[in-house]
Design an enzyme around this catalytic site. Structure first.
Site, PDB file in Angstrom:
ATOM      1  N   TRP A  12      -0.792   8.713 -16.164  1.00 23.00           N
ATOM      2  CA  TRP A  12      -0.090   8.785 -14.874  1.00 23.00           C
ATOM      3  C   TRP A  12       1.371   8.536 -15.216  1.00 23.00           C
ATOM      4  O   TRP A  12       1.779   7.425 -15.570  1.00 23.00           O
ATOM      5  CB  TRP A  12      -0.650   7.737 -13.920  1.00 23.00           C
ATOM      6  CG  TRP A  12       0.264   7.440 -12.780  1.00 23.00           C
ATOM      7  CD1 TRP A  12       0.942   6.281 -12.544  1.00 23.00           C
ATOM      8  CD2 TRP A  12       0.619   8.320 -11.708  1.00 23.00           C
ATOM      9  NE1 TRP A  12       1.687   6.387 -11.404  1.00 23.00           N
ATOM     10  CE2 TRP A  12       1.515   7.620 -10.869  1.00 23.00           C
ATOM     11  CE3 TRP A  12       0.279   9.641 -11.385  1.00 23.00           C
ATOM     12  CZ2 TRP A  12       2.053   8.197  -9.731  1.00 23.00           C
ATOM     13  CZ3 TRP A  12       0.824  10.198 -10.252  1.00 23.00           C
ATOM     14  CH2 TRP A  12       1.692   9.482  -9.436  1.00 23.00           C
ATOM     15  N   ARG A  34      -7.605   6.918 -12.934  1.00 23.88           N
ATOM     16  CA  ARG A  34      -6.375   6.157 -13.150  1.00 23.88           C
ATOM     17  C   ARG A  34      -5.157   7.063 -13.348  1.00 23.88           C
ATOM     18  O   ARG A  34      -4.030   6.597 -13.380  1.00 23.88           O
ATOM     19  CB  ARG A  34      -6.540   5.238 -14.368  1.00 23.88           C
ATOM     20  CG  ARG A  34      -7.658   4.242 -14.224  1.00 23.88           C
ATOM     21  CD  ARG A  34      -7.797   3.403 -15.455  1.00 23.88           C
ATOM     22  NE  ARG A  34      -6.596   2.625 -15.688  1.00 23.88           N
ATOM     23  CZ  ARG A  34      -6.347   1.440 -15.141  1.00 23.88           C
ATOM     24  NH1 ARG A  34      -7.240   0.881 -14.350  1.00 23.88           N
ATOM     25  NH2 ARG A  34      -5.236   0.810 -15.391  1.00 23.88           N
ATOM     26  N   CYS A  93      -2.386   4.187 -16.252  1.00 18.38           N
ATOM     27  CA  CYS A  93      -3.041   5.149 -17.137  1.00 18.38           C
ATOM     28  C   CYS A  93      -4.392   4.577 -17.546  1.00 18.38           C
ATOM     29  O   CYS A  93      -4.681   3.422 -17.272  1.00 18.38           O
ATOM     30  CB  CYS A  93      -2.221   5.394 -18.390  1.00 18.38           C
ATOM     31  SG  CYS A  93      -0.514   5.838 -18.044  1.00 18.38           S
ATOM     32  N   HIS A 115       9.860 -16.704  22.732  1.00 18.81           N
ATOM     33  CA  HIS A 115       9.876 -16.159  24.091  1.00 18.81           C
ATOM     34  C   HIS A 115       8.527 -16.347  24.776  1.00 18.81           C
ATOM     35  O   HIS A 115       8.167 -15.592  25.671  1.00 18.81           O
ATOM     36  CB  HIS A 115      10.293 -14.686  24.065  1.00 18.81           C
ATOM     37  CG  HIS A 115      11.687 -14.506  23.546  1.00 18.81           C
ATOM     38  ND1 HIS A 115      12.803 -14.818  24.281  1.00 18.81           N
ATOM     39  CD2 HIS A 115      12.140 -14.118  22.322  1.00 18.81           C
ATOM     40  CE1 HIS A 115      13.897 -14.602  23.555  1.00 18.81           C
ATOM     41  NE2 HIS A 115      13.504 -14.175  22.350  1.00 18.81           N
ATOM     42  N   LYS A 134     -16.623   3.152  12.139  1.00 19.03           N
ATOM     43  CA  LYS A 134     -15.581   3.648  11.225  1.00 19.03           C
ATOM     44  C   LYS A 134     -14.699   4.688  11.908  1.00 19.03           C
ATOM     45  O   LYS A 134     -13.500   4.730  11.690  1.00 19.03           O
ATOM     46  CB  LYS A 134     -16.231   4.226   9.969  1.00 19.03           C
ATOM     47  CG  LYS A 134     -15.239   4.643   8.900  1.00 19.03           C
ATOM     48  CD  LYS A 134     -14.549   3.457   8.267  1.00 19.03           C
ATOM     49  CE  LYS A 134     -13.460   3.858   7.299  1.00 19.03           C
ATOM     50  NZ  LYS A 134     -12.509   2.754   7.080  1.00 19.03           N
ATOM     51  N   LYS A 183      -6.682  -7.297  10.876  1.00 21.67           N
ATOM     52  CA  LYS A 183      -7.725  -7.419   9.843  1.00 21.67           C
ATOM     53  C   LYS A 183      -8.507  -8.714  10.027  1.00 21.67           C
ATOM     54  O   LYS A 183      -9.729  -8.732   9.904  1.00 21.67           O
ATOM     55  CB  LYS A 183      -7.088  -7.414   8.437  1.00 21.67           C
ATOM     56  CG  LYS A 183      -6.689  -6.052   7.947  1.00 21.67           C
ATOM     57  CD  LYS A 183      -7.885  -5.247   7.488  1.00 21.67           C
ATOM     58  CE  LYS A 183      -7.669  -3.756   7.550  1.00 21.67           C
ATOM     59  NZ  LYS A 183      -7.424  -3.139   8.837  1.00 21.67           N
ATOM     60  N   GLU A 193      -0.815  -5.842  11.199  1.00 21.23           N
ATOM     61  CA  GLU A 193      -1.986  -5.391  10.446  1.00 21.23           C
ATOM     62  C   GLU A 193      -2.787  -6.594   9.930  1.00 21.23           C
ATOM     63  O   GLU A 193      -4.027  -6.589   9.967  1.00 21.23           O
ATOM     64  CB  GLU A 193      -1.527  -4.481   9.292  1.00 21.23           C
ATOM     65  CG  GLU A 193      -2.588  -4.026   8.321  1.00 21.23           C
ATOM     66  CD  GLU A 193      -3.709  -3.202   8.965  1.00 21.23           C
ATOM     67  OE1 GLU A 193      -3.637  -2.867  10.155  1.00 21.23           O
ATOM     68  OE2 GLU A 193      -4.696  -2.938   8.253  1.00 21.23           O
ATOM     69  N   GLU A 228     -10.761  -8.459  12.975  1.00 20.51           N
ATOM     70  CA  GLU A 228     -11.776  -7.426  12.789  1.00 20.51           C
ATOM     71  C   GLU A 228     -12.913  -7.877  11.874  1.00 20.51           C
ATOM     72  O   GLU A 228     -14.079  -7.640  12.184  1.00 20.51           O
ATOM     73  CB  GLU A 228     -11.080  -6.191  12.196  1.00 20.51           C
ATOM     74  CG  GLU A 228     -11.951  -4.989  11.990  1.00 20.51           C
ATOM     75  CD  GLU A 228     -11.180  -3.810  11.390  1.00 20.51           C
ATOM     76  OE1 GLU A 228     -10.092  -4.034  10.820  1.00 20.51           O
ATOM     77  OE2 GLU A 228     -11.669  -2.685  11.479  1.00 20.51           O
ATOM     78  N   ASN A 252      -0.445   1.771 -21.676  1.00 27.15           N
ATOM     79  CA  ASN A 252      -0.578   1.763 -20.219  1.00 27.15           C
ATOM     80  C   ASN A 252       0.349   0.708 -19.672  1.00 27.15           C
ATOM     81  O   ASN A 252       0.268  -0.455 -20.068  1.00 27.15           O
ATOM     82  CB  ASN A 252      -2.029   1.436 -19.832  1.00 27.15           C
ATOM     83  CG  ASN A 252      -2.185   1.219 -18.332  1.00 27.15           C
ATOM     84  OD1 ASN A 252      -1.427   1.789 -17.541  1.00 27.15           O
ATOM     85  ND2 ASN A 252      -3.146   0.413 -17.949  1.00 27.15           N
ATOM     86  N   GLY A 253       1.237   1.100 -18.764  1.00 26.04           N
ATOM     87  CA  GLY A 253       2.154   0.126 -18.182  1.00 26.04           C
ATOM     88  C   GLY A 253       3.589   0.557 -18.392  1.00 26.04           C
ATOM     89  O   GLY A 253       3.860   1.723 -18.679  1.00 26.04           O
TER      90      GLY A 253
HETATM   91  C1  AGP Z   1      -8.817  -0.563  11.060  1.00 24.81           C
HETATM   92  O1  AGP Z   1      -9.273  -1.507  10.172  1.00 24.81           O
HETATM   93  C2  AGP Z   1      -9.741  -0.205  12.119  1.00 24.81           C
HETATM   94  N1  AGP Z   1     -11.022   0.102  11.659  1.00 24.81           N
HETATM   95  C3  AGP Z   1      -9.201   0.668  13.245  1.00 24.81           C
HETATM   96  O2  AGP Z   1      -8.137  -0.007  13.843  1.00 24.81           O
HETATM   97  C4  AGP Z   1      -8.745   2.109  12.898  1.00 24.81           C
HETATM   98  O3  AGP Z   1      -7.547   2.067  12.160  1.00 24.81           O
HETATM   99  C5  AGP Z   1      -8.549   2.897  14.217  1.00 24.81           C
HETATM  100  O4  AGP Z   1      -9.780   2.995  14.862  1.00 24.81           O
HETATM  101  C6  AGP Z   1      -7.962   4.257  13.984  1.00 24.81           C
HETATM  102  O5  AGP Z   1      -8.782   5.033  13.166  1.00 24.81           O
HETATM  103  P1  AGP Z   1      -8.299   6.374  12.532  1.00 24.81           P
HETATM  104  O6  AGP Z   1      -7.237   6.054  11.534  1.00 24.81           O
HETATM  105  O7  AGP Z   1      -9.515   6.961  11.910  1.00 24.81           O
HETATM  106  O8  AGP Z   1      -7.751   7.210  13.633  1.00 24.81           O
END
Ligand code: AGP
Length: 613
Positions: free
Chosen positions: A77, A27, A2, A509, A608, A490, A486, A493, A101-102
């Site tokens: 919230w 919030r 909140c 393996h 992006k 990251k 993931e 990336e 809040n909480g």
């Molecule tokens: C994630 O950090 C990346 N930028 C990349 O793997 C991304 O998730 C992927 O290109 C898929 O994008 P989208 O979710 O817009 O389809």
């Protein structure tokens, strides 16, 4: 989660409160309210729905009570009790009025005790109960400050409160214990308290970040800080927020990625509000939308996605299969489209894409739709191609994500899939509890990310200690496996460090041959049903010299002792662990990237949204 504002000073308080709440509305906006002194009495105006409803109650004008100079406000919230006007804050108990809040974890016990002493709480909230405790102490002769201090010691859980009493006009008392609280001195005289610095920056760029266990006493004369337990006066240093235009845009964070990691609680709130019908009785149903019908009819779900979205779908597979017993396949869109896959009648193909513009994902949706197979999209962008071309769409509401690395969109994608699993599973088993937990999720992530929690500091330490490592494996089992994938993505990336995500049982393996003292293994072993098996895999790589960074339950002493670097997680129900672990792998990659000096928001070679195949 909140938003709180409290003010006493020379300015018309309604303007300060409503202006401050507007900035905190991210919030939560289930309901809102303000309380303010008119002469020596406190008036309350509150309403369900957005802040605009409260503004209407103020005769449509922020200047409607120009002489009022002291008050508190809240935007809610809901966690305990539905988002109704009755449950909205501020809450009044006799002459005591408060905002909170909480979560008060022992609220049932407190409620029982209060009722046995003849009190009659009016709302379904945990918050209101605190007012009774303060009232009792004041009736026993304590002043407001001491009554708040004493009563707060009875609460379990993480929360902040701001309290006033008609017995002490012009005094506002605030406590921080977990949920954030920031204070500032009004240069015109007086003080302001708020859940973040935004409402305060309007008046001063010098703020005090309260620490857990601080209690603040505000009056026309300014603000004083005390230790909640001992009552001793504290010196809290001011922080000057010297924000450039660019930083204002990034709200003080050095990078959009970091800002977006910290925006996850708000993004989860917004997504929950978009998908659940929280006005209905528990367990909350999914809000009526055409996509729900397609879900109801699905005999099998096939997710197609790329990158981080693919990882979210993998987490979703574990949930949907476990809770709803519906078979789920998760496909890389770029492979699926050229594989000539078998599509059974009853299959539902779901394109998962934060941008809604990823070429491979869109191509699959078009192709299967042309074959008469129903398609659904999950995307963060209204009006995106995916939202227009799939038969129906569910939206995540993460807000704009500027950093190329997907962070808050990933968490919100997982949230949608957990809600689907819960919704589909509810028909078969009793999952009410799950929905209650989900509603607490944004708050839990906010706590995990708070500096005082210890997790963030541990991650920074680990990054400093590991910055020279030649490579990383991220390993986990169950829900932690996709989070391991993931984490590795990251790190590659944004820090350009070689990393691989592996199912913990798979290392022996093949890849275990790579393990030596220059290799780091990040072991995701939270307190869940896979923990012991993952720890056995940890032993295998430790015996071969790997440096171990373990992420596990805060009380898991054995795991801590096996690790070179240790990141403790706050307690969480099993279903919510992937969200908490996600914040760990995101921040770890971020901190390593900061130390490497890479271009975090715009990593090389990436875009992006990937609109080419
Ligand atoms: C994630 O950090 C990346 N930028 C990349 O793997 C991304 O998730 C992927 O290109 C898929 O994008 P989208 O979710 O817009 O389809």
């Amino acid at each position: 989660m909140c938003g709180i504002v409290g003010y006493v000073g020379q300015r018309p308080v309604i303007d300060v409160l409503l202006g401050g709440l507007k900035r905190l509305e991210y919030r939560g906006y289930d309901s809102a309210g303000v309380a303010f002194f008119q002469d020596d009495l406190i008036e309350i105006r509150k309403s369900e729905g957005k802040l605009a409803n409260v503004e209407k109650l103020m005769n449509g004008s922020r200047n409607s009570y120009p002489d009022a100079r002291c008050g508190i406000g809240h935007t809610r919230w809901a966690t305990h009790g539905k988002p109704t006007t009755q449950n909205a804050h501020p809450h009044r108990t006799g002459h005591v009025v408060l905002v909170h809040n909480g979560i008060i974890e022992n609220y049932q016990e407190i409620k029982r005790d209060l009722i046995s002493r003849g009190h009659k709480p009016q709302s379904e909230t945990d918050s209101e109960l605190f007012g009774f405790l303060v009232l009792e102490e004041m009736e026993n002769g304590l002043g407001l400050f001491e009554a708040v201090r004493k009563s707060f010691s009875l609460l379990e859980g993480q929360c902040s409160v701001v309290v006033m009493s008609e017995r002490e006009p012009g005094t506002v008392v605030g406590v921080r214990n977990g949920s954030p609280l920031v204070a500032g001195l009004d240069p015109n005289g007086g003080a302001i308290l708020a859940s973040d610095a935004q409402p305060i920056l309007e008046y001063t760029n010098e703020v005090f970040f309260l620490e857990n266990g601080d209690i603040a006493l505000c009056s026309q004369g300014g603000i004083q800080f005390f230790d909640l337990k001992t009552g001793k006066k504290l010196n809290r240093e001011k922080t000057k927020l010297d924000w450039s235009v660019d930083k204002i845009d990034k709200q003080g964070f050095d990078h959009y990625m970091l800002k977006e990691i910290y925006e996850q609680p708000a993004a989860l709130v917004d997504t929950l509000n978009g998908i659940l019908d929280r006005i209905k009785t528990d367990p909350f149903p999914l809000a009526a939308q055409p996509g729900v019908k397609l879900l109801d009819q699905a005999k099998e779900i096939i997710f197609v996605a790329c990158g981080t979205s693919w990882h979210a779908a993998l987490v979703g597979k574990y949930w949907i299969e476990r809770l709803a017993r519906i078979p789920v396949n998760v496909e890389l869109a770029s492979e699926f489209r050229y594989r000539d896959p078998v599509l059974n009648p009853g299959a539902l193909v779901v394109g998962l894409s934060q941008s809604g513009e990823t070429a491979d994902t869109l191509a699959v949706i078009r192709e299967v739709k042309a074959k008469g197979i129903p398609t659904l999209g999950i995307t963060n962008v209204r009006g995106s191609t995916l939202s227009r071309e799939a038969n129906s769409v569910f939206y995540t509401s993460a807000g704009p994500e500027i950093g190329v690395a997907a962070t808050k969109t990933f968490s919100t994608q997982m949230l949608v899939l957990l809600l689907w699993a819960g919704y589909l599973g509810l028909k078969k088993s009793n999952l009410e509890e799950l929905f209650h937990d989900i509603v607490k999720l944004p708050h839990q992530i906010e706590d995990a990310l708070s500096e005082s929690n210890g997790m963030v500091a541990a991650i920074k330490d680990a990054a400093r200690g590991l910055q020279k490592a030649k490579g990383f494996f991220f390993i986990g089992r169950g829900f932690s496996f996709p989070i391991a994938l993931e984490g590795a993505l990251k790190l590659k990336e944004i820090a350009y460090v070689h990393a691989e995500g592996y199912a913990a049982g798979e290392l022996k393996h093949g890849p275990i041959a790579m393990i030596d003292q220059d290799m780091v293994v990040v072991v995701l072993a939270p307190q869940d049903s896979w923990r012991d098996k993952t720890v056995s895999n940890l032993q295998e790589v430790k015996a071969r010299g790997a440096k171990i960074l373990a992420v596990g339950g805060g009380l898991d002493q054995n795991l801590k002792e096996l690790s070179d670097f240790w990141i403790p997680l706050a307690p969480s129900t099993e279903a919510l662990l992937p969200f908490v672990m996600t914040t760990v792998v995101q921040l770890l990659s971020y901190e390593l990237a900061v130390l490497k000096g890479t271009d975090i928001d715009k990593p090389r070679n990436l875009a992006k949204s990937v609109t080419v195949e």
